[in-house]
Design a protein around this motif. Structure first.
Motif, PDB file in Angstrom:
ATOM      1  N   SER A  94       5.911 -23.909 -12.884  1.00  0.00           N
ATOM      2  CA  SER A  94       4.562 -23.337 -12.862  1.00  0.00           C
ATOM      3  C   SER A  94       4.374 -22.354 -14.021  1.00  0.00           C
ATOM      4  CB  SER A  94       4.309 -22.652 -11.514  1.00  0.00           C
ATOM      5  OG  SER A  94       5.323 -21.710 -11.253  1.00  0.00           O
ATOM      6  N   GLY A  95       3.130 -21.893 -14.197  1.00  0.00           N
ATOM      7  CA  GLY A  95       2.790 -21.091 -15.372  1.00  0.00           C
ATOM      8  C   GLY A  95       3.216 -19.648 -15.297  1.00  0.00           C
ATOM      9  N   LEU A  96       2.316 -18.756 -15.572  1.00  0.00           N
ATOM     10  CA  LEU A  96       2.596 -17.330 -15.689  1.00  0.00           C
ATOM     11  C   LEU A  96       2.991 -16.723 -14.355  1.00  0.00           C
ATOM     12  CD1 LEU A  96       2.455 -14.656 -17.253  1.00  0.00           C
ATOM     13  CD2 LEU A  96       0.031 -14.602 -16.707  1.00  0.00           C
ATOM     14  N   SER A  97       4.033 -15.897 -14.362  1.00  0.00           N
ATOM     15  CA  SER A  97       4.533 -15.268 -13.152  1.00  0.00           C
ATOM     16  C   SER A  97       4.576 -13.753 -13.307  1.00  0.00           C
ATOM     17  CB  SER A  97       5.943 -15.788 -12.843  1.00  0.00           C
ATOM     18  OG  SER A  97       6.584 -15.008 -11.863  1.00  0.00           O
ATOM     19  N   LEU A  98       4.130 -13.043 -12.262  1.00  0.00           N
ATOM     20  CA  LEU A  98       4.256 -11.591 -12.195  1.00  0.00           C
ATOM     21  C   LEU A  98       5.075 -11.239 -10.955  1.00  0.00           C
ATOM     22  CD1 LEU A  98       3.694  -8.670 -12.931  1.00  0.00           C
ATOM     23  CD2 LEU A  98       1.444  -8.881 -11.844  1.00  0.00           C
ATOM     24  N   PRO A  99       6.404 -11.124 -11.073  1.00  0.00           N
ATOM     25  CA  PRO A  99       7.225 -10.660  -9.945  1.00  0.00           C
ATOM     26  C   PRO A  99       7.169  -9.136  -9.876  1.00  0.00           C
ATOM     27  CG  PRO A  99       8.626 -11.279 -11.794  1.00  0.00           C
ATOM     28  CD  PRO A  99       7.211 -11.478 -12.253  1.00  0.00           C
ATOM     29  N   LEU A 100       6.472  -8.626  -8.907  1.00  0.00           N
ATOM     30  CA  LEU A 100       6.154  -7.195  -8.855  1.00  0.00           C
ATOM     31  C   LEU A 100       7.388  -6.313  -8.735  1.00  0.00           C
ATOM     32  CD1 LEU A 100       3.084  -7.618  -6.517  1.00  0.00           C
ATOM     33  CD2 LEU A 100       2.986  -6.822  -8.882  1.00  0.00           C
ATOM     34  N   LEU A 101       8.397  -6.804  -8.051  1.00  0.00           N
ATOM     35  CA  LEU A 101       9.599  -5.992  -7.881  1.00  0.00           C
ATOM     36  C   LEU A 101      10.332  -5.788  -9.202  1.00  0.00           C
ATOM     37  CD1 LEU A 101      10.764  -4.718  -5.290  1.00  0.00           C
ATOM     38  CD2 LEU A 101      12.408  -6.600  -5.213  1.00  0.00           C
ATOM     39  N   ASP A 102      10.101  -6.673 -10.178  1.00  0.00           N
ATOM     40  CA  ASP A 102      10.752  -6.566 -11.478  1.00  0.00           C
ATOM     41  C   ASP A 102      10.062  -5.603 -12.426  1.00  0.00           C
ATOM     42  OD1 ASP A 102      12.782  -8.260 -10.891  1.00  0.00           O
ATOM     43  OD2 ASP A 102      12.170  -9.879 -12.230  1.00  0.00           O
ATOM     44  N   ALA A 103       8.834  -5.224 -12.114  1.00  0.00           N
ATOM     45  CA  ALA A 103       8.094  -4.347 -13.024  1.00  0.00           C
ATOM     46  C   ALA A 103       8.816  -3.011 -13.154  1.00  0.00           C
ATOM     47  CB  ALA A 103       6.677  -4.129 -12.514  1.00  0.00           C
ATOM     48  N   PRO A 104       9.009  -2.505 -14.370  1.00  0.00           N
ATOM     49  CA  PRO A 104       9.716  -1.231 -14.545  1.00  0.00           C
ATOM     50  C   PRO A 104       9.061  -0.073 -13.792  1.00  0.00           C
ATOM     51  CG  PRO A 104       9.463  -2.358 -16.655  1.00  0.00           C
ATOM     52  CD  PRO A 104       8.635  -3.119 -15.664  1.00  0.00           C
ATOM     53  N   GLU A 105       7.767  -0.161 -13.582  1.00  0.00           N
ATOM     54  CA  GLU A 105       7.055   0.929 -12.902  1.00  0.00           C
ATOM     55  C   GLU A 105       7.340   0.987 -11.400  1.00  0.00           C
ATOM     56  OE1 GLU A 105       4.319  -0.703 -16.184  1.00  0.00           O
ATOM     57  OE2 GLU A 105       5.767  -1.474 -14.724  1.00  0.00           O
ATOM     58  N   THR A 106       7.750  -0.135 -10.818  1.00  0.00           N
ATOM     59  CA  THR A 106       7.940  -0.203  -9.371  1.00  0.00           C
ATOM     60  C   THR A 106       9.067   0.713  -8.909  1.00  0.00           C
ATOM     61  OG1 THR A 106       7.124  -2.482  -9.272  1.00  0.00           O
ATOM     62  CG2 THR A 106       8.496  -1.738  -7.451  1.00  0.00           C
ATOM     63  N   LEU A 107       8.791   1.488  -7.868  1.00  0.00           N
ATOM     64  CA  LEU A 107       9.808   2.337  -7.253  1.00  0.00           C
ATOM     65  C   LEU A 107      10.591   1.496  -6.259  1.00  0.00           C
ATOM     66  CD1 LEU A 107       7.596   5.471  -6.485  1.00  0.00           C
ATOM     67  CD2 LEU A 107       8.995   5.029  -8.514  1.00  0.00           C
ATOM     68  N   THR A 108      11.898   1.403  -6.437  1.00  0.00           N
ATOM     69  CA  THR A 108      12.705   0.587  -5.546  1.00  0.00           C
ATOM     70  C   THR A 108      13.783   1.411  -4.869  1.00  0.00           C
ATOM     71  OG1 THR A 108      14.208  -0.083  -7.334  1.00  0.00           O
ATOM     72  CG2 THR A 108      12.313  -1.497  -6.904  1.00  0.00           C
ATOM     73  N   ARG A 109      14.262   0.883  -3.763  1.00  0.00           N
ATOM     74  CA  ARG A 109      15.354   1.475  -2.998  1.00  0.00           C
ATOM     75  C   ARG A 109      16.391   0.395  -2.722  1.00  0.00           C
ATOM     76  NH1 ARG A 109      14.523   6.048  -0.091  1.00  0.00           N
ATOM     77  NH2 ARG A 109      15.959   5.288   1.502  1.00  0.00           N
ATOM     78  N   THR A 110      17.632   0.798  -2.563  1.00  0.00           N
ATOM     79  CA  THR A 110      18.635  -0.133  -2.079  1.00  0.00           C
ATOM     80  C   THR A 110      18.683  -0.028  -0.567  1.00  0.00           C
ATOM     81  OG1 THR A 110      20.354   1.534  -2.401  1.00  0.00           O
ATOM     82  CG2 THR A 110      20.020  -0.065  -4.173  1.00  0.00           C
ATOM     83  N   PHE A 111      19.137  -1.076   0.089  1.00  0.00           N
ATOM     84  CA  PHE A 111      19.210  -1.067   1.545  1.00  0.00           C
ATOM     85  C   PHE A 111      20.056   0.103   2.008  1.00  0.00           C
ATOM     86  CE2 PHE A 111      18.053  -5.653   1.429  1.00  0.00           C
ATOM     87  CZ  PHE A 111      16.981  -5.571   2.300  1.00  0.00           C
TER      88      PHE A 111
END
Length: 295
Positions: A94-111
């Motif tokens: 498929s074409g263009l993809s925006l995986p939001l979790l990969d965005a540098p701006e996204t705040l993430t946590r580990t389990f």
């Protein structure tokens, strides 16, 4: 197909203005809701996971696979949340993809993380929409993805995103007000999906029956959790929508905690659309407060 960040990907995809609103595909309810806010009256994003479906384990129908293959833009959390989307996109090209979790701006946590703002992707907790700040960030990213895919309507997408960000601010304040009286009440949940929500609103989440989305409840883990909940005087144990409450019920009986209403962190039982995100967040707060506030 993985990790193709939107700014670079759109340039490769092409800069020509589109005559029609782009065909946008999302993975499941919370993302579809945020995208619907940004698209507004210009169009409705498709959602691959049907109401009541399991976000972690789903098989696309042939018609859905065709929709995904012909999409102008795919906006999703990422394979950590919906691995079946990743497999389909790899095979369909498929074409263009925006995986939001990969965005540098996204705040993430580990389990199981106890502090905020971690960005380690190994063991990352994908339930990042439960952090209101991420909803704000993602609305901006979604607007820019749509603006670059459909330059003719760019300012409309950006204006819609600003209005949606203001709405999320109201949602956050409403949730905080509901949860404020029960912030010191310990509780447990069905699976480890509430790290963002508990950390943001200062809740006393003591643990989960399942450590991950697909992890079974091991006897040693359950015994340790039972001891912890008994020692800490856990007030409530919450099962989860779309799943059996048998383990939560057994743990409640063993610890003397109340069995709360099923929580729905993925909005699996909610009506898709722009209102779903607010309904999800407020619903979590109400369900928790109803149980934890009882004397």
């Amino acid at each position: 197909m993985r990790g193709l960040y939107v700014a670079a990907a759109v340039l490769a995809f092409g800069q020509a203005a589109l005559a029609d609103t782009p065909k946008v595909v999302t993975d499941f309810g919370p993302v579809q809701s945020l995208v619907a806010m940004v698209m507004g009256d210009l169009g409705t994003p498709d959602m691959m996971l049907p109401r009541g479906g399991d976000a972690h384990d789903f098989q696309l129908r042939p018609s859905q696979a065709q929709d995904l293959a012909t999409a102008d833009l795919v906006i999703w959390v990422g394979p950590e949340m919906t691995p079946w989307m990743a497999r389909a996109m790899d095979s369909l090209g498929s074409g263009l993809s925006l995986p939001l979790l990969d965005a540098p701006e996204t705040l993430t946590r580990t389990f199981g993380a106890k502090d905020e703002g971690e960005h380690a992707h190994e063991g990352v907790d994908p339930h990042a929409w439960l952090e209101p700040e991420n909803a704000q960030i993602w609305l901006g990213l979604i607007a820019e993805a749509l603006a670059q895919t459909d330059p003719v309507q760019a300012e409309t997408y950006r204006a819609n995103a600003k209005a949606a960000q203001a709405e999320v601010t109201v949602i956050e304040a409403d949730v905080a007000a509901v949860l404020a009286p029960i912030k010191d009440k310990p509780f447990a949940v069905a699976h480890d999906a509430y790290g963002y929500f508990a950390a943001h609103f200062g809740l006393q989440n003591e643990g989960s029956l399942r450590m991950g989305d697909a992890a079974p409840s091991g006897a040693a883990h359950l015994a340790e959790l039972q001891d912890l909940l008994t020692a800490d005087g856990a007030v409530c144990i919450f099962p989860e929508a779309n799943h059996t409450d048998a383990s939560a019920r057994q743990m409640a009986e063993a610890t003397g905690a109340r069995l709360g209403a099923p929580l729905d962190p993925e909005g699996s039982m909610l009506t898709p659309g722009p209102a779903l995100y607010g309904d999800l967040m407020r619903g979590l707060a109400r369900s928790m407060a109803e149980c934890l506030s009882q004397q």
